[in-house]
Design a protein around this motif. Sequence first.
Motif, PDB file in Angstrom:
ATOM      1  N   THR A  74      74.702  51.320  95.540  1.00 37.51           N
ATOM      2  CA  THR A  74      75.242  51.752  94.275  1.00 37.51           C
ATOM      3  C   THR A  74      76.726  51.636  94.489  1.00 37.51           C
ATOM      4  OG1 THR A  74      75.414  53.925  94.782  1.00 37.51           O
ATOM      5  CG2 THR A  74      73.234  53.243  93.778  1.00 37.51           C
TER       6      THR A  74
ATOM      7  N   GLU B 288      77.857  55.525  88.378  1.00 38.31           N
ATOM      8  CA  GLU B 288      77.058  54.583  89.375  1.00 38.31           C
ATOM      9  C   GLU B 288      75.932  53.771  88.795  1.00 38.31           C
ATOM     10  OE1 GLU B 288      75.822  57.102  92.595  1.00 38.31           O
ATOM     11  OE2 GLU B 288      77.610  57.750  92.879  1.00 38.31           O
ATOM     12  N   VAL B 289      76.200  52.408  89.191  1.00 37.81           N
ATOM     13  CA  VAL B 289      75.447  51.404  88.612  1.00 37.81           C
ATOM     14  C   VAL B 289      74.666  50.789  89.975  1.00 37.81           C
ATOM     15  CG1 VAL B 289      74.948  49.197  87.378  1.00 37.81           C
ATOM     16  CG2 VAL B 289      76.814  51.061  86.693  1.00 37.81           C
TER      17      VAL B 289
ATOM     18  N   ASP C  36      72.811  48.466  92.211  1.00 31.79           N
ATOM     19  CA  ASP C  36      73.068  46.898  92.296  1.00 31.79           C
ATOM     20  C   ASP C  36      71.678  46.072  91.757  1.00 31.79           C
ATOM     21  OD1 ASP C  36      75.121  46.778  93.801  1.00 31.79           O
ATOM     22  OD2 ASP C  36      74.611  46.474  95.684  1.00 31.79           O
TER      23      ASP C  36
ATOM     24  N   LYS D 149      72.536  45.836  87.838  1.00 29.74           N
ATOM     25  CA  LYS D 149      74.022  46.065  87.525  1.00 29.74           C
ATOM     26  C   LYS D 149      73.948  44.331  86.690  1.00 29.74           C
ATOM     27  CE  LYS D 149      78.444  46.347  89.670  1.00 29.74           C
ATOM     28  NZ  LYS D 149      79.211  46.468  90.926  1.00 29.74           N
ATOM     29  N   GLY D 150      74.462  44.238  85.672  1.00 26.73           N
ATOM     30  CA  GLY D 150      74.564  43.063  84.937  1.00 26.73           C
ATOM     31  C   GLY D 150      73.164  42.901  84.080  1.00 26.73           C
TER      32      GLY D 150
ATOM     33  N   ASP E  63      71.565  47.977  82.614  1.00 31.98           N
ATOM     34  CA  ASP E  63      72.894  48.457  82.885  1.00 31.98           C
ATOM     35  C   ASP E  63      73.452  49.423  81.971  1.00 31.98           C
ATOM     36  OD1 ASP E  63      75.672  48.435  83.471  1.00 31.98           O
ATOM     37  OD2 ASP E  63      75.597  46.757  84.701  1.00 31.98           O
TER      38      ASP E  63
ATOM     39  N   TYR F 200      76.357  49.849  81.393  1.00 31.07           N
ATOM     40  CA  TYR F 200      77.224  49.130  80.455  1.00 31.07           C
ATOM     41  C   TYR F 200      76.974  48.073  79.313  1.00 31.07           C
ATOM     42  CZ  TYR F 200      80.903  51.077  83.501  1.00 31.07           C
ATOM     43  OH  TYR F 200      81.764  52.256  84.003  1.00 31.07           O
TER      44      TYR F 200
ATOM     45  N   ILE G 189      85.724  46.738  84.402  1.00 31.47           N
ATOM     46  CA  ILE G 189      84.895  46.427  85.418  1.00 31.47           C
ATOM     47  C   ILE G 189      85.292  45.193  86.239  1.00 31.47           C
ATOM     48  CG2 ILE G 189      82.862  47.721  84.358  1.00 31.47           C
ATOM     49  CD1 ILE G 189      81.821  44.902  83.205  1.00 31.47           C
TER      50      ILE G 189
ATOM     51  N   HIS H 147      80.852  41.679  87.392  1.00 32.23           N
ATOM     52  CA  HIS H 147      79.806  42.480  86.692  1.00 32.23           C
ATOM     53  C   HIS H 147      80.049  42.036  85.246  1.00 32.23           C
ATOM     54  CE1 HIS H 147      78.689  47.254  86.078  1.00 32.23           C
ATOM     55  NE2 HIS H 147      77.817  46.171  85.575  1.00 32.23           N
TER      56      HIS H 147
ATOM     57  N   ARG I 143      77.906  39.033  84.647  1.00 36.51           N
ATOM     58  CA  ARG I 143      76.451  39.152  84.617  1.00 36.51           C
ATOM     59  C   ARG I 143      76.192  39.798  83.441  1.00 36.51           C
ATOM     60  NH1 ARG I 143      74.989  41.752  90.257  1.00 36.51           N
ATOM     61  NH2 ARG I 143      77.202  41.759  90.804  1.00 36.51           N
TER      62      ARG I 143
END
Length: 79
Positions: free
Chosen positions: A3, A10-11, A13, A16-17, A21, A23, A48, A52, A55
Motif C-alpha cells: 500500500t 492508503e491506496v 497497489d 490504485k488508478g 481507487d 481518488y 498525487i 497515479h 492511471r
Amino acid sequence: MDTVSVKGIEVADDIKGSRQDPYYPVARELVLTASRASISMIQRHLRIGYNHAARLLESMEGDVVGPVQSDGVRRLLAS
C-alpha cells in the motif's frame, strides 16, 4: 499487498488508478467540472504522483473521456 499512503489515504497497489481507487470520484468530478482531461491537472489538485494521476485518467476512458487522439487530447464523453 503493498500500500502507498497518499495524503493520509492508503491506496492498495491493486486498486490504485482503478475505478475502486478512493481518488477516482474526486478526479472524475474534477475533469467534469474543468471540462478538460489533463494528467497534470489531476496530479496538482489531488497532490498525487504522475503515474497515479495517469492511471486514474486512463480508468476514465469510455466513461468520462475518450481514447487519446493523435494530438494527445482526450475528448470528453460526459458533461
